[in-house]
Design a protein around this motif. Structure first.
Motif, PDB file in Angstrom:
ATOM      1  N   PHE A 145      52.892   6.102  -4.259  1.00 19.79           N
ATOM      2  CA  PHE A 145      51.637   6.411  -4.939  1.00 19.79           C
ATOM      3  C   PHE A 145      51.824   7.559  -5.927  1.00 19.79           C
ATOM      4  O   PHE A 145      51.385   7.476  -7.081  1.00 19.79           O
ATOM      5  N   ALA A 146      52.483   8.612  -5.483  1.00 19.17           N
ATOM      6  CA  ALA A 146      52.708   9.762  -6.361  1.00 19.17           C
ATOM      7  C   ALA A 146      53.571   9.385  -7.556  1.00 19.17           C
ATOM      8  O   ALA A 146      53.296   9.794  -8.685  1.00 19.17           O
ATOM      9  N   ALA A 147      54.611   8.595  -7.306  1.00 14.81           N
ATOM     10  CA  ALA A 147      55.525   8.227  -8.393  1.00 14.81           C
ATOM     11  C   ALA A 147      54.854   7.312  -9.416  1.00 14.81           C
ATOM     12  O   ALA A 147      55.143   7.403 -10.608  1.00 14.81           O
ATOM     13  N   TRP A 148      53.965   6.441  -8.985  1.00 12.24           N
ATOM     14  CA  TRP A 148      53.302   5.526  -9.920  1.00 12.24           C
ATOM     15  C   TRP A 148      52.101   6.154 -10.607  1.00 12.24           C
ATOM     16  O   TRP A 148      51.751   5.762 -11.729  1.00 12.24           O
ATOM     17  N   THR A 149      51.437   7.117  -9.968  1.00 11.54           N
ATOM     18  CA  THR A 149      50.265   7.720 -10.604  1.00 11.54           C
ATOM     19  C   THR A 149      50.609   8.913 -11.492  1.00 11.54           C
ATOM     20  O   THR A 149      49.823   9.245 -12.385  1.00 11.54           O
ATOM     21  N   LEU A 150      51.736   9.544 -11.269  1.00 18.04           N
ATOM     22  CA  LEU A 150      52.104  10.691 -12.092  1.00 18.04           C
ATOM     23  C   LEU A 150      52.255  10.332 -13.575  1.00 18.04           C
ATOM     24  O   LEU A 150      51.746  11.065 -14.428  1.00 18.04           O
ATOM     25  N   TRP A 159      63.642   5.540   3.975  1.00 20.05           N
ATOM     26  CA  TRP A 159      62.464   6.121   4.615  1.00 20.05           C
ATOM     27  C   TRP A 159      62.276   5.573   6.024  1.00 20.05           C
ATOM     28  O   TRP A 159      62.262   4.371   6.241  1.00 20.05           O
ATOM     29  N   GLN A 160      62.076   6.459   6.985  1.00 16.69           N
ATOM     30  CA  GLN A 160      61.707   6.067   8.338  1.00 16.69           C
ATOM     31  C   GLN A 160      60.189   5.922   8.455  1.00 16.69           C
ATOM     32  O   GLN A 160      59.709   5.089   9.201  1.00 16.69           O
ATOM     33  N   SER A 161      59.462   6.732   7.724  1.00 15.06           N
ATOM     34  CA  SER A 161      58.003   6.763   7.808  1.00 15.06           C
ATOM     35  C   SER A 161      57.384   5.883   6.732  1.00 15.06           C
ATOM     36  O   SER A 161      57.610   6.095   5.538  1.00 15.06           O
ATOM     37  N   LYS A 162      56.579   4.912   7.152  1.00 16.61           N
ATOM     38  CA  LYS A 162      55.888   4.053   6.181  1.00 16.61           C
ATOM     39  C   LYS A 162      54.804   4.822   5.444  1.00 16.61           C
ATOM     40  O   LYS A 162      54.556   4.563   4.269  1.00 16.61           O
ATOM     41  N   ARG A 163      54.149   5.765   6.136  1.00 15.13           N
ATOM     42  CA  ARG A 163      53.115   6.568   5.485  1.00 15.13           C
ATOM     43  C   ARG A 163      53.694   7.412   4.354  1.00 15.13           C
ATOM     44  O   ARG A 163      53.136   7.455   3.261  1.00 15.13           O
ATOM     45  N   LEU A 164      54.793   8.088   4.636  1.00 17.60           N
ATOM     46  CA  LEU A 164      55.398   8.932   3.610  1.00 17.60           C
ATOM     47  C   LEU A 164      55.961   8.109   2.459  1.00 17.60           C
ATOM     48  O   LEU A 164      55.909   8.530   1.308  1.00 17.60           O
ATOM     49  N   LEU A 190      51.107  18.861 -13.775  1.00 16.05           N
ATOM     50  CA  LEU A 190      51.788  19.776 -12.855  1.00 16.05           C
ATOM     51  C   LEU A 190      50.921  20.020 -11.627  1.00 16.05           C
ATOM     52  O   LEU A 190      51.423  20.070 -10.504  1.00 16.05           O
ATOM     53  N   GLY A 191      49.631  20.178 -11.846  1.00 13.51           N
ATOM     54  CA  GLY A 191      48.712  20.340 -10.727  1.00 13.51           C
ATOM     55  C   GLY A 191      48.692  19.119  -9.829  1.00 13.51           C
ATOM     56  O   GLY A 191      48.666  19.231  -8.598  1.00 13.51           O
ATOM     57  N   TRP A 192      48.732  17.942 -10.432  1.00  7.86           N
ATOM     58  CA  TRP A 192      48.770  16.694  -9.657  1.00  7.86           C
ATOM     59  C   TRP A 192      50.055  16.617  -8.833  1.00  7.86           C
ATOM     60  O   TRP A 192      50.034  16.233  -7.666  1.00  7.86           O
ATOM     61  N   LEU A 193      51.153  17.007  -9.424  1.00 12.34           N
ATOM     62  CA  LEU A 193      52.434  16.995  -8.721  1.00 12.34           C
ATOM     63  C   LEU A 193      52.425  17.971  -7.539  1.00 12.34           C
ATOM     64  O   LEU A 193      52.878  17.636  -6.440  1.00 12.34           O
ATOM     65  N   VAL A 194      51.885  19.150  -7.741  1.00 11.54           N
ATOM     66  CA  VAL A 194      51.794  20.135  -6.662  1.00 11.54           C
ATOM     67  C   VAL A 194      50.859  19.631  -5.562  1.00 11.54           C
ATOM     68  O   VAL A 194      51.171  19.729  -4.373  1.00 11.54           O
ATOM     69  N   LEU A 195      49.715  19.090  -5.939  1.00 10.63           N
ATOM     70  CA  LEU A 195      48.759  18.568  -4.957  1.00 10.63           C
ATOM     71  C   LEU A 195      49.372  17.454  -4.121  1.00 10.63           C
ATOM     72  O   LEU A 195      49.240  17.447  -2.889  1.00 10.63           O
ATOM     73  N   MET A 196      50.073  16.532  -4.750  1.00  7.14           N
ATOM     74  CA  MET A 196      50.714  15.446  -4.018  1.00  7.14           C
ATOM     75  C   MET A 196      51.836  15.979  -3.134  1.00  7.14           C
ATOM     76  O   MET A 196      52.068  15.475  -2.036  1.00  7.14           O
ATOM     77  N   GLY A 197      52.544  17.003  -3.582  1.00  7.32           N
ATOM     78  CA  GLY A 197      53.588  17.612  -2.768  1.00  7.32           C
ATOM     79  C   GLY A 197      53.027  18.275  -1.524  1.00  7.32           C
ATOM     80  O   GLY A 197      53.599  18.157  -0.433  1.00  7.32           O
ATOM     81  N   ILE A 198      51.908  18.964  -1.675  1.00  8.44           N
ATOM     82  CA  ILE A 198      51.268  19.587  -0.518  1.00  8.44           C
ATOM     83  C   ILE A 198      50.786  18.526   0.457  1.00  8.44           C
ATOM     84  O   ILE A 198      50.994  18.640   1.673  1.00  8.44           O
ATOM     85  N   PHE A 199      50.157  17.487  -0.055  1.00 12.37           N
ATOM     86  CA  PHE A 199      49.676  16.397   0.794  1.00 12.37           C
ATOM     87  C   PHE A 199      50.847  15.734   1.523  1.00 12.37           C
ATOM     88  O   PHE A 199      50.789  15.468   2.729  1.00 12.37           O
ATOM     89  N   ASP A 244      61.136  16.883   6.995  1.00 14.01           N
ATOM     90  CA  ASP A 244      62.401  16.171   6.811  1.00 14.01           C
ATOM     91  C   ASP A 244      62.310  15.082   5.741  1.00 14.01           C
ATOM     92  O   ASP A 244      63.177  14.223   5.649  1.00 14.01           O
ATOM     93  N   PHE A 245      61.272  15.091   4.942  1.00 10.23           N
ATOM     94  CA  PHE A 245      61.090  14.176   3.822  1.00 10.23           C
ATOM     95  C   PHE A 245      61.147  12.709   4.230  1.00 10.23           C
ATOM     96  O   PHE A 245      61.719  11.879   3.530  1.00 10.23           O
ATOM     97  N   GLY A 246      60.557  12.388   5.366  1.00  8.57           N
ATOM     98  CA  GLY A 246      60.435  11.003   5.784  1.00  8.57           C
ATOM     99  C   GLY A 246      61.667  10.383   6.388  1.00  8.57           C
ATOM    100  O   GLY A 246      61.712   9.174   6.621  1.00  8.57           O
TER     101      GLY A 246
END
Length: 113
Positions: free
Chosen positions: A46-51, A35-40, A82-91, A104-106
């Motif tokens: 966060f998404a991987a641990w909360t899913l 990852w180049q981006s610390k935010r991403l 699934l909704g959580w996964l979609v929401l995190m993907g949009i974010f 470019d996925f970070g």
């Protein structure tokens, strides 16, 4: 409805397992270096641990609602991960594009030749 809940319970278990594996891989030095981006990177972690938590909680609540005769809430609840996964993907996509204008996925922008 029982078959629907059983099928999505199996799906949620698989989804939680895959998310935990991805989260553990993200925590390795090789995972961080990608990852180049610390935010991403933070959003991905966060998404991987909360899913998995969303999968377990939503599945448990769906079965409880089904047993209490609230089938009309059990269906949407079992689909909540699934909704959580979609929401995190949009974010994630919004943050990714806002950083450098490219999805470019970070990985960062490509070097100019």
């Amino acid at each position: 409805m029982t078959l629907f809940l059983a099928a999505f319970t199996a799906f949620n278990v698989f989804l939680a397992y895959a998310a935990v594996r991805r989260a553990l891989k993200l925590m390795t030095p090789e995972g961080r270096d990608w990852w180049q981006s610390k935010r991403l990177y933070a959003i991905a972690c966060f998404a991987a641990w909360t899913l998995p938590l969303a999968c377990v909680a939503a599945t448990a609540v769906a079965w409880i609602e089904y047993q209490q005769g609230l089938e009309h809430w059990a269906g949407p609840m079992i689909l909540a991960p699934l909704g959580w996964l979609v929401l995190m993907g949009i974010f994630f996509a919004i943050v990714d594009v806002s950083e450098d204008g490219v999805m470019d996925f970070g990985r960062g922008s490509k070097p100019k030749s």
